[in-house]
Scaffold this motif. Structure first.
Motif, PDB file in Angstrom:
ATOM      1  N   GLY A 583       0.760  -1.134   0.027  1.00  9.57           N
ATOM      2  CA  GLY A 583       0.140  -0.051   0.032  1.00  9.57           C
ATOM      3  C   GLY A 583       0.594   1.253  -0.135  1.00  9.57           C
ATOM      4  N   ASP A 584       0.198   2.328  -0.664  1.00  6.88           N
ATOM      5  CA  ASP A 584       0.947   3.854  -0.739  1.00  6.88           C
ATOM      6  C   ASP A 584      -0.384   4.483  -0.433  1.00  6.88           C
ATOM      7  OD1 ASP A 584      -0.614   3.282  -2.879  1.00  6.88           O
ATOM      8  OD2 ASP A 584       1.309   3.806  -4.158  1.00  6.88           O
ATOM      9  N   SER A 585      -0.105   6.039  -0.800  1.00  2.34           N
ATOM     10  CA  SER A 585      -1.251   6.997  -0.577  1.00  2.34           C
ATOM     11  C   SER A 585      -2.383   6.444  -1.500  1.00  2.34           C
ATOM     12  CB  SER A 585      -0.628   8.357  -1.160  1.00  2.34           C
ATOM     13  OG  SER A 585      -0.064   8.107  -2.691  1.00  2.34           O
ATOM     14  N   THR A 586      -2.221   5.994  -2.543  1.00  2.00           N
ATOM     15  CA  THR A 586      -3.431   5.390  -3.416  1.00  2.00           C
ATOM     16  C   THR A 586      -4.156   4.267  -2.637  1.00  2.00           C
ATOM     17  OG1 THR A 586      -2.150   5.725  -5.452  1.00  2.00           O
ATOM     18  CG2 THR A 586      -4.102   4.517  -5.817  1.00  2.00           C
ATOM     19  N   THR A 587      -3.486   3.340  -2.252  1.00  2.00           N
ATOM     20  CA  THR A 587      -4.358   2.344  -1.225  1.00  2.00           C
ATOM     21  C   THR A 587      -5.010   2.991   0.041  1.00  2.00           C
ATOM     22  OG1 THR A 587      -2.311   1.090  -1.629  1.00  2.00           O
ATOM     23  CG2 THR A 587      -3.752   0.314   0.032  1.00  2.00           C
ATOM     24  N   LYS A 588      -4.329   4.203   0.600  1.00  2.00           N
ATOM     25  CA  LYS A 588      -5.217   4.853   1.704  1.00  2.00           C
ATOM     26  C   LYS A 588      -6.433   5.473   0.978  1.00  2.00           C
ATOM     27  CE  LYS A 588      -1.237   6.263   4.090  1.00  2.00           C
ATOM     28  NZ  LYS A 588      -0.527   7.552   4.646  1.00  2.00           N
ATOM     29  N   LEU A 589      -6.179   5.985  -0.215  1.00  2.00           N
ATOM     30  CA  LEU A 589      -7.478   6.607  -0.905  1.00  2.00           C
ATOM     31  C   LEU A 589      -8.721   5.375  -1.050  1.00  2.00           C
ATOM     32  CD1 LEU A 589      -9.132   8.988  -2.232  1.00  2.00           C
ATOM     33  CD2 LEU A 589      -7.851   8.029  -4.337  1.00  2.00           C
ATOM     34  N   LEU A 590      -8.134   4.144  -1.598  1.00  4.53           N
ATOM     35  CA  LEU A 590      -8.845   3.016  -1.639  1.00  4.53           C
ATOM     36  C   LEU A 590      -9.606   2.864  -0.801  1.00  4.53           C
ATOM     37  CD1 LEU A 590      -7.325   1.392  -4.743  1.00  4.53           C
ATOM     38  CD2 LEU A 590      -8.866   3.080  -4.862  1.00  4.53           C
ATOM     39  N   ASN A 591      -8.934   2.491   0.387  1.00  3.67           N
ATOM     40  CA  ASN A 591      -9.565   2.063   1.742  1.00  3.67           C
ATOM     41  C   ASN A 591     -10.513   3.128   2.277  1.00  3.67           C
ATOM     42  OD1 ASN A 591      -8.195  -0.078   2.259  1.00  3.67           O
ATOM     43  ND2 ASN A 591      -6.389   0.950   3.046  1.00  3.67           N
ATOM     44  N   ALA A 592     -10.276   4.429   2.176  1.00  2.00           N
ATOM     45  CA  ALA A 592     -11.485   5.238   2.637  1.00  2.00           C
ATOM     46  C   ALA A 592     -12.671   5.348   1.486  1.00  2.00           C
ATOM     47  CB  ALA A 592     -10.637   6.651   2.602  1.00  2.00           C
ATOM     48  N   LEU A 593     -12.356   5.061   0.378  1.00  3.89           N
ATOM     49  CA  LEU A 593     -13.388   4.986  -0.809  1.00  3.89           C
ATOM     50  C   LEU A 593     -14.334   4.037  -0.416  1.00  3.89           C
ATOM     51  CD1 LEU A 593     -14.631   5.880  -3.260  1.00  3.89           C
ATOM     52  CD2 LEU A 593     -12.826   4.504  -4.582  1.00  3.89           C
ATOM     53  N   HIS A 594     -13.726   2.743  -0.437  1.00  6.45           N
ATOM     54  CA  HIS A 594     -14.556   1.466   0.119  1.00  6.45           C
ATOM     55  C   HIS A 594     -15.478   1.729   1.153  1.00  6.45           C
ATOM     56  CE1 HIS A 594     -11.848  -0.188  -3.106  1.00  6.45           C
ATOM     57  NE2 HIS A 594     -13.146  -0.899  -3.378  1.00  6.45           N
ATOM     58  N   ALA A 595     -14.573   2.401   2.288  1.00  2.00           N
ATOM     59  CA  ALA A 595     -15.446   2.686   3.519  1.00  2.00           C
ATOM     60  C   ALA A 595     -16.745   3.643   3.234  1.00  2.00           C
ATOM     61  CB  ALA A 595     -14.752   3.360   4.646  1.00  2.00           C
ATOM     62  N   TYR A 596     -16.582   4.682   2.469  1.00  5.65           N
ATOM     63  CA  TYR A 596     -17.664   5.453   2.198  1.00  5.65           C
ATOM     64  C   TYR A 596     -18.710   4.815   1.205  1.00  5.65           C
ATOM     65  CZ  TYR A 596     -14.930   9.231   4.088  1.00  5.65           C
ATOM     66  OH  TYR A 596     -14.077  10.015   5.030  1.00  5.65           O
ATOM     67  N   LEU A 597     -18.143   3.961   0.448  1.00  2.87           N
ATOM     68  CA  LEU A 597     -19.053   3.343  -0.547  1.00  2.87           C
ATOM     69  C   LEU A 597     -20.156   2.315   0.418  1.00  2.87           C
ATOM     70  CD1 LEU A 597     -17.002   2.552  -3.801  1.00  2.87           C
ATOM     71  CD2 LEU A 597     -18.863   4.111  -3.239  1.00  2.87           C
ATOM     72  N   TYR A 598     -19.311   1.588   1.458  1.00  5.09           N
ATOM     73  CA  TYR A 598     -20.024   0.734   2.138  1.00  5.09           C
ATOM     74  C   TYR A 598     -21.235   1.512   2.980  1.00  5.09           C
ATOM     75  CZ  TYR A 598     -21.090  -2.797   5.523  1.00  5.09           C
ATOM     76  OH  TYR A 598     -21.743  -4.046   6.153  1.00  5.09           O
ATOM     77  N   ALA A 599     -20.688   2.788   3.500  1.00  4.93           N
ATOM     78  CA  ALA A 599     -21.634   3.329   4.243  1.00  4.93           C
ATOM     79  C   ALA A 599     -23.065   4.130   3.452  1.00  4.93           C
ATOM     80  CB  ALA A 599     -21.096   4.664   5.099  1.00  4.93           C
ATOM     81  N   LEU A 600     -22.586   4.366   2.123  1.00  3.03           N
ATOM     82  CA  LEU A 600     -23.620   4.967   1.329  1.00  3.03           C
ATOM     83  C   LEU A 600     -24.416   3.560   1.007  1.00  3.03           C
ATOM     84  CD1 LEU A 600     -24.910   7.000  -0.344  1.00  3.03           C
ATOM     85  CD2 LEU A 600     -23.165   6.219  -2.182  1.00  3.03           C
ATOM     86  N   VAL A 843      -6.542   6.565   7.402  1.00  4.74           N
ATOM     87  CA  VAL A 843      -6.086   7.865   7.943  1.00  4.74           C
ATOM     88  C   VAL A 843      -4.841   7.728   8.800  1.00  4.74           C
ATOM     89  CG1 VAL A 843      -8.323   8.940   7.766  1.00  4.74           C
ATOM     90  CG2 VAL A 843      -7.454   7.502   9.904  1.00  4.74           C
ATOM     91  N   GLU A 844      -4.364   6.677   8.854  1.00  5.83           N
ATOM     92  CA  GLU A 844      -3.006   6.199   9.790  1.00  5.83           C
ATOM     93  C   GLU A 844      -1.962   7.196   9.125  1.00  5.83           C
ATOM     94  OE1 GLU A 844      -2.113   2.300  10.298  1.00  5.83           O
ATOM     95  OE2 GLU A 844      -3.809   1.858  11.874  1.00  5.83           O
ATOM     96  N   GLY A 845      -1.086   7.763   9.876  1.00  5.38           N
ATOM     97  CA  GLY A 845      -0.104   8.450   9.315  1.00  5.38           C
ATOM     98  C   GLY A 845       1.048   7.648   8.697  1.00  5.38           C
ATOM     99  N   ARG A 846       1.144   6.385   8.936  1.00  2.00           N
ATOM    100  CA  ARG A 846       2.001   5.478   8.392  1.00  2.00           C
ATOM    101  C   ARG A 846       1.433   4.229   8.087  1.00  2.00           C
ATOM    102  NH1 ARG A 846       7.478   6.612   9.440  1.00  2.00           N
ATOM    103  NH2 ARG A 846       7.975   4.466   9.495  1.00  2.00           N
ATOM    104  N   THR A 847       1.898   3.670   6.711  1.00  2.00           N
ATOM    105  CA  THR A 847       1.660   2.289   6.376  1.00  2.00           C
ATOM    106  C   THR A 847       2.805   1.236   6.397  1.00  2.00           C
ATOM    107  OG1 THR A 847       1.901   2.854   4.211  1.00  2.00           O
ATOM    108  CG2 THR A 847      -0.060   3.472   4.746  1.00  2.00           C
ATOM    109  N   ALA A 848       2.220   0.164   6.097  1.00  3.42           N
ATOM    110  CA  ALA A 848       3.274  -0.883   6.125  1.00  3.42           C
ATOM    111  C   ALA A 848       4.326  -0.622   5.095  1.00  3.42           C
ATOM    112  CB  ALA A 848       2.658  -2.379   5.749  1.00  3.42           C
ATOM    113  N   TYR A 849       3.685  -0.017   3.970  1.00  2.00           N
ATOM    114  CA  TYR A 849       4.962   0.292   2.927  1.00  2.00           C
ATOM    115  C   TYR A 849       5.828   1.158   3.330  1.00  2.00           C
ATOM    116  CZ  TYR A 849       6.438   2.330  -1.411  1.00  2.00           C
ATOM    117  OH  TYR A 849       7.278   2.706  -2.398  1.00  2.00           O
TER     118      TYR A 849
END
Length: 988
Positions: A583-600, A843-849
């Motif tokens: 994961g990188d910044s794009t992975t963070k975006l996708l994680n948040a994106l799927h969370a919002y889609l599920y909530a919607l 939203v974590e400041g750091r990722t495994a990557y």
């Protein structure tokens, strides 16, 4: 017959005139005796002291003859024409002493125009005299001599009136205008216009009124034709170098009337003369002067109702930028935006607003390059103008034009990060409007104004990005012979098949809008208003398709498969693999994106915006700022503290609302089912999921499959009959997403199984994602509601997402692209997933990557204080640096940052974990601290006396200790004995 003792200069002047009886026969040239005129000029040239006397005598004759000619005296008119010819000859021959002749000459021209402005022949002769004077003057007398200045301005007004006159006879009108424009052309190229800076604006205001009158009266096609003629046959090279030539080498232009019997001048001829004067004026102006020219043009439009001629205004704005010198062109769009902002409080939209907005768009979309342009200030002014207009009237008809203005800023990319910076500015204001709404709006229009403002900014953001990609070089998999141009679809930008020759097409070498910046906008997916959700879904899909960084992917045009290309070098392959899998910044975006889609898809309530600001969760940020009682906080101004406090409050409040919405998203829908999403929302969800899988296949697979499984579990059938329509719709979204995944990875087993499920069950025509035209503000979209529960929808489609996962895990394409084996893929895709956990990962400041890449600090430095707690200077060798302790270390010690910036100054090595790094976004109470993982209690932000004392000891100041890592270069000296011990100042 002359009286005795008549002065010689008067005798010379009188000899130039023919006898009184012959004055009527002196026409049509009305010239003085050439031989006597030569004697007069020779006399004046050799006696400069007589210039003033001769000028005064000629002025007296002009005043007498003008008064008589105005009364109808034909002989006085002939004498006046001869006198004016003498003035022109003297101005040409006495160019070195033109200042001595200026007062009489300008006064004579003014008197002539005032008395006989309707006599075209006399006016043409006066214009010739004026042209001669403007050719050789240096302009120093303008603004210094009051009488000369007043007469000069009066002459300009007289010629300007001629240049814009309107007469019943069209031919006479054009002749009169040409005479006036010829004189104004001379003034435009004269030092008298540019030398006195304080009188530039008044002169330009007079000149522009005459120049623009003819421009506004013809159509744009005529203007284009005349501009082309100007390019083919420009002004004479002599005129182009006019102002750079010394006065002694200049030649004054002659003004001649149209010959009787020939075809009279047309409106095109008059327009050509006006355009030549206007181009010369702008070509000689600097930045401030060009802005003054535009202001004068706006004043003219106000006087003659020129704003109604929007096409002419747009054409003029584009040509003004083209004709202005390269380094000063920024003044044209800047002045346009400033003029537009001046009318932001007008209750009703006027033609001035509309024309100015179109002029701004035209300048930015024109092929004329611009430099020194402050795009940040311009977009800030445009955003503020949009918000102000929305607060006055949410349905303001000017809003689409303003959106086009913002989008046009992306046409010219001047530095790599320009679009990224402008997008960040737009997104920042977008988030504030989404959270706080629009100020100054009544209660009834508060929500409507917020929705319209968000839609405007979102449309401008999408148009800005697309305008920046007007043309790009061939990308991956595109052959040179194939078309590779990517033209924005804004109404102000050309279509891909446009044959226009002046289309602004240039390669784009800009920085893409980063996922971190775009991630701030994802909350719009769950906005309470459907028009916002619909517009954002379309914008998000466009961002995923063309803007988001696609690390290690290329498109196979024939098979439509996204794969990871082989890259040269094992190191680069490893870095790419880490970014894709961990994961990188794009992975963070996708994680948040799927969370919002599920909530919607599952939430019963939507909307992250509250009508009133409400209380602020202070605990989310006060723990960081509570210790700033002195130091940096005391150095900040009240305004900066207030802005930062407002930003933190808004962000903290937004994070708190997001977490509350995600926590309320059910893990399983229970009866009775109540969701806020409409059928159109589910169509948008499917479109977003398909875009993720098609354009980000690896990261989309690893982040999206767990969400699809969770969505499948949420609508598991409980044996009820008939099943809720929401269940069937969500299952259809999931199964169609699986079809897309199977096609992307060429897994035919998944595609066949999913299509079989679709074929054996009744389906709903899910509406597609609405089409958008970047750079345009479209009408708000109306959602399609879910069918009533009483409608017969048939059985639910039965399938198992786990089976699809197992098929994908055995796919060779998936294993090669991800670099994971079957067991690892199953473990990654079958992991337990929830919207809250996905958002936490986003939203974590750091990722495994980031952990794999390291934090930039050498591991030896991290463990060195624990392993080498000795007084040893060799510790510095571990840091690979020869830097000693300096003032910066002392400052950081005072602020509590010494252990971070210089680990060698710490006595103990903290055990650092990635859980300590929190995101600047996640300032809510639940994300402020994930887990305390340091081996010792954390210090407050401001250091205590002990740490400061330690650094001072390292400088050799104060008492030396044995544990100091650095020694003072000089041995400590024993202080002198005193009656009272004195403590070091830092121990107080």
């Amino acid at each position: 017959m002359h009286l005795p003792f008549t002065p010689n200069h008067i005798l010379l002047i009188s000899a130039c005139y023919p006898p009184s009886a012959s004055l009527l026969t002196a026409g049509p040239e009305y010239r003085p005796n050439s031989q006597e005129l030569s004697r007069l000029t020779y006399y004046v040239t050799n006696r400069p002291g007589k210039v003033h006397k001769i000028g005064s005598e000629l002025e007296r004759k002009v005043r007498v003859d003008s008064r008589k000619a105005q009364a109808g005296n034909i002989r006085a008119r002939a004498s006046l024409l001869i006198t004016l010819y003498i003035f022109k000859t003297l101005a040409t021959e006495c160019r070195r002493d033109i200042a001595l002749l200026s007062a009489s000459l300008i006064a004579s021209v003014n008197v002539t125009l005032s008395a006989l402005a309707g006599d075209l022949e006399v006016a043409a002769r006066a214009a010739s005299v004026f042209t001669a004077w403007t050719t050789y003057t240096d302009g120093h007398l303008i603004g210094v001599d009051r009488n000369i200045t007043q007469d000069y301005i009066a002459c300009l007004q007289g010629f300007a009136c001629m240049g814009g006159t309107k007469l019943p006879d069209h031919e006479v009108q054009n002749r009169t205008r040409l005479v006036g424009l010829a004189a104004l052309m001379a003034a435009v190229n004269s030092e008298a216009l540019f030398h006195p800076s304080t009188h530039f604006k008044p002169q330009v205001s007079i000149i522009m009124h005459a120049l623009l009158t003819s421009v506004l009266e013809v159509d744009v096609a005529t203007l284009e034709h005349e501009a082309a003629v100007m390019k083919e046959h420009p002004n004479s090279p002599y005129l182009d170098e006019f102002r750079t030539r010394p006065a002694i080498e200049r030649r004054a232009a002659s003004i001649h009337l149209h010959i009787d019997g020939d075809t009279g001048p047309s409106s095109s001829d008059v327009a050509n003369a006006s355009l030549r004067a206007l181009s010369s004026l702008l070509g000689h102006s600097n930045g401030g002067q060009a802005a003054s020219v535009m202001v004068a043009a706006f004043e003219t439009f106000d006087d003659v109702e020129g704003w109604e001629r929007a096409p002419n205004c747009r054409w003029l704005a584009a040509k003004a930028a083209e004709w202005t010198q390269y380094q000063y062109r920024y003044a044209i769009p800047t002045r346009l935006v400033e003029s537009l902002a001046e009318g932001q409080d007008t209750p009703q939209t006027t033609a001035r607003h509309s024309s100015l907005a179109m002029m701004i768009t035209t300048v930015f979309t024109s092929p004329t390059p611009l430099i020194n342009l402050s795009t940040s200030d311009i977009i800030s002014n445009l955003i503020g103008f949009i918000l102000r207009r929305v607060s006055i009237n949410p349905d303001d008809p000017l809003l689409p034009a303003l959106v086009a203005c913002i989008a046009s800023l992306g046409t010219h990319v001047y530095y790599a990060d320009q679009i990224q910076d402008l997008a960040a500015e737009l997104i920042g204001r977008l988030v504030l409007v989404e959270t706080n709404g629009i100020s100054g709006v009544g209660k009834l229009n508060r929500e409507k104004g917020r929705v319209q403002a968000v839609r405007c900014l979102l449309a401008g953001l999408l148009g800005l990005i697309h305008a920046a990609d007007t043309h790009e070089p061939p990308k991956d998999g595109t052959q040179d012979g194939e078309t590779s141009s990517k033209v924005g679809t804004s109404s102000t930008l050309p279509a891909p098949d446009s044959a226009t020759h002046d289309v602004h097409l240039r390669p784009s070498r800009r920085t893409r809008v980063s996922p971190e910046t775009w991630q701030e906008t994802l909350t719009l997916l769950c906005d309470i208003e459907y028009p916002v959700r619909a517009d954002y879904s379309a914008a998000l899909i466009s961002y995923l398709q063309s803007e988001i960084p696609k690390l290690g992917h290329y498109a196979d045009a024939e098979e439509g498969v996204k794969r990871r290309p082989l890259e040269e070098g094992p190191s680069r392959q490893a870095n790419t693999m880490q970014a894709l899998v961990y994961g990188d910044s794009t992975t963070k975006l996708l994680n948040a994106l799927h969370a919002y889609l599920y909530a919607l898809a599952t939430s019963s309530t939507l909307g992250l915006h509250s009508g009133s600001p409400g209380p602020t969760p202070e605990r989310s940020f006060t723990s960081n700022a509570s210790g700033e009682k002195d130091g940096r906080a005391s150095r900040e101004s009240p305004q900066s503290r207030e802005r930062r406090s407002a930003t933190l409050s808004s962000r903290a409040r937004k994070t708190s609302i997001i977490m509350r919405v995600l926590q309320q998203a059910p893990a399983r829908l229970t009866l009775p089912v109540s969701v806020s999403a409409t059928l159109s929302d589910y169509g948008n969800i499917l479109g977003v999921l398909q875009a993720v899988q098609e354009h980000l296949p690896v990261r989309g697979l690893l982040t999206g499959v767990p969400m699809l499984l969770a969505l499948e579990r949420a609508v598991e059938s409980e044996g009820t009959s008939p099943p809720p329509h929401v269940f069937r719709t969500i299952k259809e979204v999931v199964i169609r997403a699986w079809i897309t995944i199977g096609k992307v990875w060429k897994c035919s087993e998944v595609v066949e199984a999913a299509e079989k499920v679709i074929a054996t069950s009744s389906t709903t025509n899910l509406p597609g994602v609405p089409q958008v035209h970047p750079g345009t503000l479209q009408e708000p979209r109306v959602p399609i509601p879910l069918p009533s529960e009483s409608a017969d929808i048939g059985d639910l489609p039965e399938f198992s997402g786990g089976d699809f996962v197992r098929l994908l895990a055995t796919s060779q394409n998936v294993q090669e692209a991800t670099g994971l084996d079957e067991a690892s893929l199953l473990r990654r895709m079958l992991t337990q997933w929830s919207a809250e956990s996905a958002y936490r990962e986003a939203v974590e400041g750091r990722t495994a990557y980031d952990s794999l890449r390291g934090d930039g600090i050498s591991p030896l430095i991290k463990v060195a204080p624990a392993l080498m707690n000795i007084d040893n200077m060799s510790l510095q060798s571990l840091a690979r640096s020869t830097r000693g302790v300096g003032v910066t270390d002392l400052r950081e010690a005072l602020e509590g940052r010494s252990s971070v910036s210089n680990p060698n100054l710490a006595n103990k090595a903290p055990s650092i974990s990635t859980l300590d790094h929190t995101s600047s976004i996640a300032t809510g109470e639940q994300f402020h601290k994930l887990a305390p993982t340091r081996s010792r209690p954390q210090r407050s932000k401001l250091a205590g006396p002990g740490e400061v004392r330690e650094v001072l000891n390292k400088f050799g100041i104060g008492k030396q200790t044995g544990n100091s890592l650095l020694k003072s270069p000089f041995p400590a000296q024993k202080p002198q004995q005193r009656s009272m011990p004195v403590a070091p100042p830092y121990t107080a």
